[in-house]
Design a protein around this motif. Structure first.
Motif, PDB file in Angstrom:
ATOM      1  N   ARG A   1       0.767  -1.355  -0.031  1.00  0.00           N
ATOM      2  CA  ARG A   1       0.017  -0.078   0.163  1.00  0.00           C
ATOM      3  C   ARG A   1       0.835   1.301  -0.023  1.00  0.00           C
ATOM      4  NH1 ARG A   1      -1.381   3.930   3.025  1.00  0.00           N
ATOM      5  NH2 ARG A   1      -3.400   4.889   2.732  1.00  0.00           N
ATOM      6  N   GLU A   2       1.965   1.195   0.735  1.00  0.00           N
ATOM      7  CA  GLU A   2       2.969   2.292   0.786  1.00  0.00           C
ATOM      8  C   GLU A   2       3.700   2.687  -0.643  1.00  0.00           C
ATOM      9  OE1 GLU A   2       3.516   4.516   3.144  1.00  0.00           O
ATOM     10  OE2 GLU A   2       2.329   3.554   4.608  1.00  0.00           O
ATOM     11  N   PHE A   3       3.796   1.598  -1.251  1.00  0.00           N
ATOM     12  CA  PHE A   3       4.281   1.825  -2.634  1.00  0.00           C
ATOM     13  C   PHE A   3       3.455   2.253  -3.700  1.00  0.00           C
ATOM     14  CE2 PHE A   3       8.000  -0.905  -1.600  1.00  0.00           C
ATOM     15  CZ  PHE A   3       9.057   0.188  -1.872  1.00  0.00           C
ATOM     16  N   VAL A   4       2.178   1.961  -3.629  1.00  0.00           N
ATOM     17  CA  VAL A   4       0.992   2.313  -4.542  1.00  0.00           C
ATOM     18  C   VAL A   4       0.354   3.486  -4.141  1.00  0.00           C
ATOM     19  CG1 VAL A   4       1.195  -0.153  -5.527  1.00  0.00           C
ATOM     20  CG2 VAL A   4      -0.776   0.587  -3.710  1.00  0.00           C
ATOM     21  N   ALA A   5       0.065   3.552  -3.013  1.00  0.00           N
ATOM     22  CA  ALA A   5      -0.962   4.734  -2.510  1.00  0.00           C
ATOM     23  C   ALA A   5      -0.329   5.591  -1.128  1.00  0.00           C
ATOM     24  CB  ALA A   5      -2.182   4.175  -2.096  1.00  0.00           C
ATOM     25  N   GLY A   6       0.834   5.095  -0.740  1.00  0.00           N
ATOM     26  CA  GLY A   6       1.179   5.751   0.388  1.00  0.00           C
ATOM     27  C   GLY A   6       2.387   6.624   0.220  1.00  0.00           C
TER      28      GLY A   6
ATOM     29  N   ARG B   1      -7.511 -12.853 -11.109  1.00  0.00           N
ATOM     30  CA  ARG B   1      -8.769 -13.017 -11.895  1.00  0.00           C
ATOM     31  C   ARG B   1      -9.817 -12.552 -11.300  1.00  0.00           C
ATOM     32  NH1 ARG B   1      -8.430 -13.695 -17.463  1.00  0.00           N
ATOM     33  NH2 ARG B   1      -6.486 -15.138 -18.016  1.00  0.00           N
ATOM     34  N   GLY B   2      -9.591 -12.023 -10.020  1.00  0.00           N
ATOM     35  CA  GLY B   2     -10.791 -11.647  -9.111  1.00  0.00           C
ATOM     36  C   GLY B   2     -11.701 -12.664  -8.360  1.00  0.00           C
TER      37      GLY B   2
ATOM     38  N   ARG C   1      -3.573  -6.814  -4.228  1.00  0.00           N
ATOM     39  CA  ARG C   1      -3.873  -5.551  -4.805  1.00  0.00           C
ATOM     40  C   ARG C   1      -4.498  -4.506  -3.868  1.00  0.00           C
ATOM     41  NH1 ARG C   1      -8.557  -3.152  -6.971  1.00  0.00           N
ATOM     42  NH2 ARG C   1      -9.598  -5.301  -6.881  1.00  0.00           N
ATOM     43  N   CYS C   2      -3.663  -3.289  -3.831  1.00  0.00           N
ATOM     44  CA  CYS C   2      -3.855  -2.193  -2.752  1.00  0.00           C
ATOM     45  C   CYS C   2      -4.445  -0.981  -3.405  1.00  0.00           C
ATOM     46  CB  CYS C   2      -2.615  -2.062  -1.893  1.00  0.00           C
ATOM     47  SG  CYS C   2      -2.390  -3.349  -0.870  1.00  0.00           S
TER      48      CYS C   2
ATOM     49  N   HIS D   1     -13.260  -0.086  -1.116  1.00  0.00           N
ATOM     50  CA  HIS D   1     -12.070  -0.547  -0.731  1.00  0.00           C
ATOM     51  C   HIS D   1     -11.099  -1.560  -1.385  1.00  0.00           C
ATOM     52  CE1 HIS D   1     -12.953   1.461   3.036  1.00  0.00           C
ATOM     53  NE2 HIS D   1     -14.127   0.805   3.091  1.00  0.00           N
ATOM     54  N   SER D   2     -10.061  -1.492  -1.706  1.00  0.00           N
ATOM     55  CA  SER D   2      -9.282  -2.315  -2.473  1.00  0.00           C
ATOM     56  C   SER D   2      -9.271  -3.699  -1.732  1.00  0.00           C
ATOM     57  CB  SER D   2      -7.780  -1.854  -2.776  1.00  0.00           C
ATOM     58  OG  SER D   2      -7.057  -1.974  -1.462  1.00  0.00           O
ATOM     59  N   PRO D   3      -8.999  -5.051  -2.395  1.00  0.00           N
ATOM     60  CA  PRO D   3      -8.962  -5.956  -1.602  1.00  0.00           C
ATOM     61  C   PRO D   3      -7.672  -6.056  -0.569  1.00  0.00           C
ATOM     62  CG  PRO D   3      -8.964  -6.672  -4.058  1.00  0.00           C
ATOM     63  CD  PRO D   3      -8.840  -4.917  -3.759  1.00  0.00           C
ATOM     64  N   GLY D   4      -6.685  -5.522  -0.754  1.00  0.00           N
ATOM     65  CA  GLY D   4      -5.617  -5.398   0.239  1.00  0.00           C
ATOM     66  C   GLY D   4      -5.873  -4.402   1.404  1.00  0.00           C
ATOM     67  N   GLU D   5      -6.913  -3.553   1.199  1.00  0.00           N
ATOM     68  CA  GLU D   5      -7.318  -2.472   2.260  1.00  0.00           C
ATOM     69  C   GLU D   5      -8.078  -3.487   3.150  1.00  0.00           C
ATOM     70  OE1 GLU D   5      -7.165   1.753   0.818  1.00  0.00           O
ATOM     71  OE2 GLU D   5      -8.612   0.637  -0.202  1.00  0.00           O
ATOM     72  N   HIS D   6      -9.077  -4.446   2.480  1.00  0.00           N
ATOM     73  CA  HIS D   6     -10.364  -4.879   3.072  1.00  0.00           C
ATOM     74  C   HIS D   6      -9.614  -6.109   4.074  1.00  0.00           C
ATOM     75  CE1 HIS D   6     -14.011  -6.958   3.779  1.00  0.00           C
ATOM     76  NE2 HIS D   6     -13.587  -8.158   3.125  1.00  0.00           N
ATOM     77  N   VAL D   7      -8.589  -6.792   3.185  1.00  0.00           N
ATOM     78  CA  VAL D   7      -7.925  -7.913   4.127  1.00  0.00           C
ATOM     79  C   VAL D   7      -7.306  -7.364   5.279  1.00  0.00           C
ATOM     80  CG1 VAL D   7      -6.388  -9.779   3.732  1.00  0.00           C
ATOM     81  CG2 VAL D   7      -7.938  -9.546   2.168  1.00  0.00           C
ATOM     82  N   GLU D   8      -6.565  -6.175   5.152  1.00  0.00           N
ATOM     83  CA  GLU D   8      -5.644  -5.774   6.112  1.00  0.00           C
ATOM     84  C   GLU D   8      -6.602  -5.288   7.293  1.00  0.00           C
ATOM     85  OE1 GLU D   8      -2.637  -2.056   6.874  1.00  0.00           O
ATOM     86  OE2 GLU D   8      -3.732  -2.062   5.197  1.00  0.00           O
TER      87      GLU D   8
END
Length: 463
Positions: free
Chosen positions: A131-136, A250-251, A288-289, A297-304
């Motif tokens: 997340r830091e690399f793509v949005a932080g 693939r979602g 994916r974040c 929310h992205s899958p990464g945000e949701h799982v986190e």
């Protein structure tokens, strides 16, 4: 993967990614245009005001980590009491073996905490890093430079100091990586207990620094503390990671599919001889974040959001319960300061981390001509660097990995980690306490919302 639907973020003090002003501007008032945060003429001030989306994300993340940090402190204290009052019971529980022997997973509870529960911790660390690399804070080279340089210097200098002490004192240089880690949960737990009101920018820098530090730590563990590699198991684990990536790409959704797959990947990584926590980081980095169209929310945000409480509230405290139980006596403490290996750890944490992080940040800021937030001083940065010397969880882990055949030395190293971390916590507390009134004023200004619209007033000012 497109990022165009990701929640916008702006430079601190700008209006990008924030709510619009509540009151419209009079027609006669000319508002200066908001320039791009990437513009050289509109540099983001170092430790300046965060964008509103980043501040909200940080508040949620730190709330969980702070609670987890308090639980970590309680678990460490309980381990010390248990190990010194009822040592035989503590050892019996720690060495109790469970698990299927046919799969080579008949492990002591201490190993399950070290290899299993910490995988959850590093899984969350992997998501945070992605997340830091793509949005932080790490999404642009200019923003990433200072925390990355600070983290690298905060790893290199403690390792150098430890090595010098042990080479000069005929010690054990193999433990060079023990004092290189920063424990964000322990650090935030200390801050919560002492009641310091750090501005969000300081907390964000500490969190970003710890995320980069975790990445360096897992690379060190994978490269230097893995042995007896079974290539068939490693290849199978990598194939499992590819399948994990393909299904996610693939979602395909459903915990009932990913959790068993994650367990299989973990077991194969454990069998391969590479430390099992590497599997957690790898799976976290795959998620994916960034947000796509129609996603809140992205899958990464949701799982986190789902897994972080499990990591901070259960995995790390239970690991501390089994790892921090060391005998405390006058003889043991004397050995910490007379034996080269534990002394190198104390010096590495107390001097190496604080000087390395502060020096790296200051040099990087000078080189990039970054402007420090005028409401803060470099003494604030040094206090934060001292708190970052708390190296509990990962340092305890590396201590066990560095000296697997010398239990007494491993115990001494754990005691040194506790002494060094406690010293950093006390010194950092003193340094922060003297500025606590100023920090309270800054936090009150950041939180003030006189119109009650849910957006702090500082984000609605123009000019």
């Amino acid at each position: 993967m497109s990022r165009k639907h990701q929640e916008p973020r702006g430079a601190p003090g700008s209006l990008v990614g924030t709510a619009p002003p509540v009151c419209p501007q009079p027609p006669a008032l000319e508002v200066p245009p908001v320039r791009s945060p990437s513009s050289d003429s509109d540099r983001r001030p170092f430790l300046g005001l965060l964008s509103l989306p980043e501040r909200r994300y940080l508040a949620e993340a730190l709330r969980t980590e702070t609670v987890g940090g308090v639980l970590l402190l309680l678990a460490a204290a309980a381990a010390l009491v248990w190990a010194n009052v009822w040592p035989h019971a503590y050892e019996a529980v720690r060495e109790y073996t469970v698990g299927p022997a046919a799969l080579h997973l008949d492990l002591p509870l201490e190993a399950w905490a070290q290899d299993g529960l910490l995988t959850v911790f590093f899984f969350v660390a992997g998501i945070e890093l992605k997340r830091e690399f793509v949005a932080g804070e790490l999404r642009t080279p200019s923003a990433a430079l200072l925390p990355v340089v600070a983290a690298v210097c905060g790893v290199v200098l403690p390792a150098v100091l430890f090595t010098v002490v042990n080479v000069a004192g005929d010690g054990h240089p193999a433990g060079w990586a023990i004092p290189t880690a920063t424990d964000i949960a322990f650090a935030l737990g200390v801050l919560a207990v002492v009641g310091s009101h750090l501005p969000s920018a300081l907390r964000a820098f500490l969190l970003t620094l710890a995320v980069v530090d975790d990445l360096i730590a897992i690379l060190i563990i994978a490269v230097f503390y893995s042995s007896g590699i079974e290539f068939w198991a490693l290849g199978a684990a990598l194939a499992g990671l590819v399948l994990f990536w393909f299904l996610h790409r693939r979602g395909v959704r459903g915990w009932w599919l990913y959790v068993p797959l994650a367990v299989v990947i973990w077991a194969l990584m454990h069998e391969s001889g590479v430390h099992a926590t590497v599997a957690g980081v790898a799976m976290g980095l795959i998620l994916r974040c960034h947000r796509e169209e129609g996603e809140e929310h992205s899958p990464g945000e949701h799982v986190e959001h789902l897994v972080r409480p499990l990591s901070a509230g259960l995995a790390v405290p239970v690991f501390a319960l089994f790892a921090a139980g060391v005998p405390v006596s006058g003889t043991a403490l004397r050995e910490v300061f007379t034996e080269a290996a534990p002394l190198g750890i104390v010096i590495g944490l107390l001097v190496g981390k604080s000087v390395g992080i502060f020096g790296g940040t200051w040099l990087a800021a000078r080189w990039t001509r970054a402007t420090l937030n005028p409401r803060l001083t470099w003494s604030d940065m040094f206090a934060l660097a001292t708190v970052a010397g708390i190296g509990f969880t990962v340092s305890l882990l590396i201590g066990d990995l560095a000296f697997p055949d010398d239990p007494h030395l491993a115990e001494l190293c754990k005691e040194a980690v506790l002494v060094g971390s406690l010293a950093c916590a006390l010194l950092g507390t003193l340094l922060l306490k003297r500025r606590n009134r100023h920090y309270r004023e800054l936090c009150a200004e950041e939180d003030r919302d006189e119109d009650g619209d849910g957006v702090p007033d500082v984000y609605q000012r123009q000019g």
